[in-house]
Structures are given as C-alpha cells and as structure tokens.
Write a protein that holds these residues in place. Structure first.
Motif, PDB file in Angstrom:
ATOM      1  N   SER A  45       0.824  -1.203   0.000  1.00 46.77           N
ATOM      2  CA  SER A  45       0.000   0.000   0.000  1.00 46.77           C
ATOM      3  C   SER A  45       0.864   1.261   0.000  1.00 46.77           C
ATOM      4  CB  SER A  45      -0.925  -0.012   1.213  1.00 46.77           C
ATOM      5  OG  SER A  45      -1.736   1.116   1.242  1.00 46.77           O
ATOM      6  N   ARG A  47       4.026   1.564  -1.025  1.00 44.15           N
ATOM      7  CA  ARG A  47       4.717   1.677  -2.324  1.00 44.15           C
ATOM      8  C   ARG A  47       3.789   2.204  -3.406  1.00 44.15           C
ATOM      9  NH1 ARG A  47       7.299  -4.048  -2.536  1.00 44.15           N
ATOM     10  NH2 ARG A  47       5.159  -4.297  -3.117  1.00 44.15           N
ATOM     11  N   ARG A  48       2.556   1.728  -3.418  1.00 44.57           N
ATOM     12  CA  ARG A  48       1.587   2.183  -4.421  1.00 44.57           C
ATOM     13  C   ARG A  48       1.299   3.668  -4.266  1.00 44.57           C
ATOM     14  NH1 ARG A  48      -2.923  -1.405  -6.323  1.00 44.57           N
ATOM     15  NH2 ARG A  48      -4.214   0.187  -5.395  1.00 44.57           N
ATOM     16  N   SER A  51       4.298   5.663  -5.516  1.00 42.96           N
ATOM     17  CA  SER A  51       4.405   5.573  -6.969  1.00 42.96           C
ATOM     18  C   SER A  51       3.379   6.465  -7.658  1.00 42.96           C
ATOM     19  CB  SER A  51       4.229   4.126  -7.422  1.00 42.96           C
ATOM     20  OG  SER A  51       4.211   4.038  -8.824  1.00 42.96           O
ATOM     21  N   SER A  59      -2.985   3.521 -10.050  1.00 41.73           N
ATOM     22  CA  SER A  59      -2.517   2.144  -9.907  1.00 41.73           C
ATOM     23  C   SER A  59      -3.613   1.191 -10.380  1.00 41.73           C
ATOM     24  CB  SER A  59      -2.158   1.847  -8.453  1.00 41.73           C
ATOM     25  OG  SER A  59      -3.326   1.829  -7.670  1.00 41.73           O
ATOM     26  N   THR A  62      -5.663  -3.925  -7.127  1.00 39.18           N
ATOM     27  CA  THR A  62      -4.825  -4.889  -6.426  1.00 39.18           C
ATOM     28  C   THR A  62      -5.534  -5.273  -5.142  1.00 39.18           C
ATOM     29  OG1 THR A  62      -2.870  -3.730  -7.252  1.00 39.18           O
ATOM     30  CG2 THR A  62      -2.515  -5.276  -5.477  1.00 39.18           C
ATOM     31  N   HIS A  64      -5.924  -5.997  -1.337  1.00 39.60           N
ATOM     32  CA  HIS A  64      -5.326  -5.562  -0.079  1.00 39.60           C
ATOM     33  C   HIS A  64      -6.179  -6.092   1.060  1.00 39.60           C
ATOM     34  CE1 HIS A  64      -2.530  -2.467  -1.639  1.00 39.60           C
ATOM     35  NE2 HIS A  64      -3.429  -2.335  -2.579  1.00 39.60           N
ATOM     36  N   THR A  79      -7.760   0.586  -5.874  1.00 33.84           N
ATOM     37  CA  THR A  79      -6.888   1.324  -6.766  1.00 33.84           C
ATOM     38  C   THR A  79      -6.483   2.599  -6.044  1.00 33.84           C
ATOM     39  OG1 THR A  79      -6.637   2.233  -8.998  1.00 33.84           O
ATOM     40  CG2 THR A  79      -8.771   2.549  -7.938  1.00 33.84           C
ATOM     41  N   THR A  80      -5.404   3.190  -6.463  1.00 36.17           N
ATOM     42  CA  THR A  80      -4.919   4.425  -5.861  1.00 36.17           C
ATOM     43  C   THR A  80      -4.854   5.488  -6.943  1.00 36.17           C
ATOM     44  OG1 THR A  80      -3.583   3.160  -4.303  1.00 36.17           O
ATOM     45  CG2 THR A  80      -3.017   5.484  -4.564  1.00 36.17           C
TER      46      THR A  80
END
Length: 90
Positions: A45, A47-48, A51, A59, A62, A64, A79-80
């Motif tokens: 989380s 790292r996303r 990024s 993103s 994914t 979680h 998603t982020t």
C-alpha cells in the motif's frame, strides 16, 4: 472511497464507513490511514501511494487486506489515484 493526505484520512464515503464498520465518517476522518491497513498489505500500500504521487498514474486494481474498526480483516480490491481535495493534492 477514502481520501487521505500525509497519512491521515480526510474523507470517507458511506461505502467506506460500512466496509470499516464505522458508525459514521467521523470515526475515520482524522485518523491515520495506516490504522486501517493490515500489516500484510502495508508495504504494498505504501509503495503504491508513493508511486502514484510521483508518477500521477493511477494504480491498477490490487487486492489488499484492511482492518475494520473491530479489528477483523476484510480483503478488497483497491486502486490508488491522485485527486485534488480542498485545493491540495491528496
């Protein structure tokens, strides 16, 4: 949907309130987002978020594991994205 900045929740919609088992958005707003992320998903989380903030690119979905208010776990696909909230990037 949850909007957070600098590690703290700024907004939580009704779906997030139900997902986390909160009584209302006030139970989430102002609290650290890390309190809602299970330790097994915390590194991914983080790292996303870094990024997406750096690249500006959303993103992909994914899976979680998040923590509900009662401490139980809930797995979701998330998603982020970067959004503007009250005139600042969040």
């Amino acid at each position: 949907m949850v909007i957070h900045r600098n590690g703290f929740i700024l907004y939580a919609n009704g779906v997030a309130v139900r997902l986390f088992g909160a009584a209302g958005p006030q139970d989430l707003i102002g609290t650290p987002i890390s309190e809602r992320v299970h330790e097994s998903s915390l590194e991914l989380s983080t790292r996303r978020m870094e990024s997406v903030l750096e690249s500006g690119i959303n993103s992909p979905l994914t899976e979680h594991t998040f923590l509900k208010m009662d401490g139980s776990h809930v797995a979701i696909e998330a998603t982020t994205s970067v959004v503007e909230w009250e005139g600042e990037q969040a």
